[in-house]
Design an enzyme around this catalytic site. Structure first.
Site, PDB file in Angstrom:
ATOM      1  N   HIS A  74       0.690   0.657  -2.365  1.00 17.89           N
ATOM      2  CA  HIS A  74       1.901   0.473  -3.182  1.00 17.89           C
ATOM      3  C   HIS A  74       1.506   0.189  -4.628  1.00 17.89           C
ATOM      4  CE1 HIS A  74       3.740  -0.267   0.854  1.00 17.89           C
ATOM      5  NE2 HIS A  74       4.682   0.482   0.312  1.00 17.89           N
ATOM      6  N   TRP A  76       0.927   2.387  -8.796  1.00 18.93           N
ATOM      7  CA  TRP A  76       1.512   3.361  -9.728  1.00 18.93           C
ATOM      8  C   TRP A  76       1.411   4.785  -9.190  1.00 18.93           C
ATOM      9  CZ3 TRP A  76       4.677   5.194 -12.935  1.00 18.93           C
ATOM     10  CH2 TRP A  76       4.384   6.234 -13.830  1.00 18.93           C
ATOM     11  N   PHE A  77       0.334   5.110  -8.495  1.00 21.17           N
ATOM     12  CA  PHE A  77       0.166   6.457  -7.960  1.00 21.17           C
ATOM     13  C   PHE A  77       1.216   6.741  -6.881  1.00 21.17           C
ATOM     14  CE2 PHE A  77      -3.763   5.354  -9.963  1.00 21.17           C
ATOM     15  CZ  PHE A  77      -4.200   6.534 -10.536  1.00 21.17           C
ATOM     16  N   HIS A  78       1.514   5.741  -6.068  1.00 20.24           N
ATOM     17  CA  HIS A  78       2.567   5.890  -5.060  1.00 20.24           C
ATOM     18  C   HIS A  78       3.933   6.032  -5.728  1.00 20.24           C
ATOM     19  CE1 HIS A  78       4.982   5.249  -1.450  1.00 20.24           C
ATOM     20  NE2 HIS A  78       5.583   4.228  -2.045  1.00 20.24           N
ATOM     21  N   HIS A 114      11.391   2.362  -7.005  1.00 18.46           N
ATOM     22  CA  HIS A 114      11.695   1.900  -5.648  1.00 18.46           C
ATOM     23  C   HIS A 114      10.719   0.852  -5.108  1.00 18.46           C
ATOM     24  CE1 HIS A 114       8.418   4.437  -4.201  1.00 18.46           C
ATOM     25  NE2 HIS A 114       8.573   3.886  -3.013  1.00 18.46           N
ATOM     26  N   ASP A 115       9.554   0.700  -5.734  1.00 24.08           N
ATOM     27  CA  ASP A 115       8.578  -0.294  -5.270  1.00 24.08           C
ATOM     28  C   ASP A 115       8.075  -1.190  -6.400  1.00 24.08           C
ATOM     29  OD1 ASP A 115       8.335  -0.163  -2.502  1.00 24.08           O
ATOM     30  OD2 ASP A 115       7.002   1.574  -2.563  1.00 24.08           O
ATOM     31  N   GLN A 277      -1.710   6.669  12.387  1.00 23.52           N
ATOM     32  CA  GLN A 277      -1.083   7.883  11.873  1.00 23.52           C
ATOM     33  C   GLN A 277      -0.409   8.677  12.980  1.00 23.52           C
ATOM     34  OE1 GLN A 277      -0.817   9.097   8.495  1.00 23.52           O
ATOM     35  NE2 GLN A 277      -1.184   6.900   8.379  1.00 23.52           N
TER      36      GLN A 277
END
Length: 329
Positions: A74, A76-78, A114-115, A277
């Site tokens: 969680h 900046w890339f996300h 959103h995060d 996963q």
């Protein structure tokens, strides 16, 4: 904070895939993603359509980045990844055609925010640890309420004033979309959305009850984008799989250190990355995506890699995955 100089090679590489699921956020620098985020707003001519200057957008995007913590997942890339995926899905499913300019702008902004200030642990952890955030938001959608709060604090900040040219009616409409979209990302509400999708796609449901409203469709899209790692080309998907399990295991470490009950999926001594996963696809998100595709047929193309990716995980165990990626994720 100054807007950085653009790396033209990286920008053009990103721009070519900005409207597709082949965009790999992790292959760009943090600064590259600032420019690509701005490009999403510019491609849809939002500065002109909603009367928000490019300069204000730059300040806002910079502040969003500064409010994303350095978590394995969680971060900046996300934030960029979800924003870009929402953008891709809104174009693929032609959702943008049903929205007003303000609503579409709100959809993209809600994805970007959103995060905001995600601490790298989930809501149950915050509640169990009696955190200040849990106290502030009364144990209900703690993270999501915080993301909403911080989003509007940034937008309304005296040095940004992103929405200063909005009429009161535009602001009310914009705020409703952003709040509803971000609150929809609370996975504790996942069953609620699954139940509604089942009803919408059930042929026995009366026709009047099967009507799709655009707010629900936006919430579905942001939920899909928030969990979309499994929909990306496998070379991208497996990097995110490593990152999300890194974050899970760090939460487990904190739980152990604090004497808290250990969340099963966060126990690095008994839980496997690949198994997580597979279970996520098989029991949580796979069935949800099938319902989304049934309810919104135009979105079907974005789910095309899910089956192939799931099969690909059958050829991996945790050691294979770690050996293959090393530190390159």
């Amino acid at each position: 904070m100054e807007w950085p100089k653009r790396n033209e090679e990286a920008f053009q590489r990103g721009k070519r895939v900005l409207q597709s699921l082949e965009c790999d956020a992790l292959s760009f620098s943090s600064d590259d993603l600032l420019h690509l985020t701005l490009e999403i707003f510019l491609e849809q001519e939002f500065p002109k359509k909603v009367n928000v200057s490019e300069e204000k957008l730059k300040k806002f995007i910079l502040c969003v980045r500064s409010c994303m913590f350095d978590n394995p997942y969680h971060n900046w890339f996300h934030a960029f990844d979800v924003t870009q995926t929402v953008y891709c899905m809104s174009l693929t499913g032609e959702t943008y055609k049903t929205l007003t300019d303000v609503e579409y702008f709100a959809l993209i902004v809600s994805a970007l925010c959103h995060d905001l200030e995600h601490p790298g642990v989930n809501n149950p952890f915050l509640v169990s640890s009696r955190s200040d955030l849990a106290t502030l938001y009364n144990d209900r959608s703690v993270l999501e309420n915080h993301h909403c709060c911080r989003a509007f604090q940034l937008m309304l900040h005296s040095e940004i004033q992103l929405l200063s040219e909005f009429t009161n009616a535009q602001y009310i409409a914009f705020r409703a979309v952003v709040l509803n979209n971000i609150l929809a990302t609370d996975m504790a509400r996942h069953g609620e959305y699954t139940t509604k999708l089942k009803r919408l796609t059930d042929p026995n449901t009366p026709p009047d009850d099967r009507k799709m409203d655009k707010q629900f469709e936006m919430e579905i899209i942001i939920k899909c984008a928030d969990t979309s790692n499994v929909l990306k080309p496998f070379d991208i998907a497996k990097k995110w799989a490593m990152r999300v399990t890194d974050e899970f295991f760090l939460q487990g470490d904190k739980e152990k250190a604090s004497g808290m009950p250990l969340t099963p999926m966060c126990d690095r001594t008994s839980q496997g990355r690949v198994a997580l996963q597979k279970g996520f696809v098989d029991f949580v998100i796979g069935p949800y995506y099938k319902l989304v595709a049934a309810a919104f047929p135009n979105l079907t193309p974005v789910f095309s890699l899910l089956t192939d990716n799931r099969k690909a995980w059958n050829n991996y165990d945790d050691k294979t995955l770690a050996d293959e990626l090393g530190d390159m994720y």
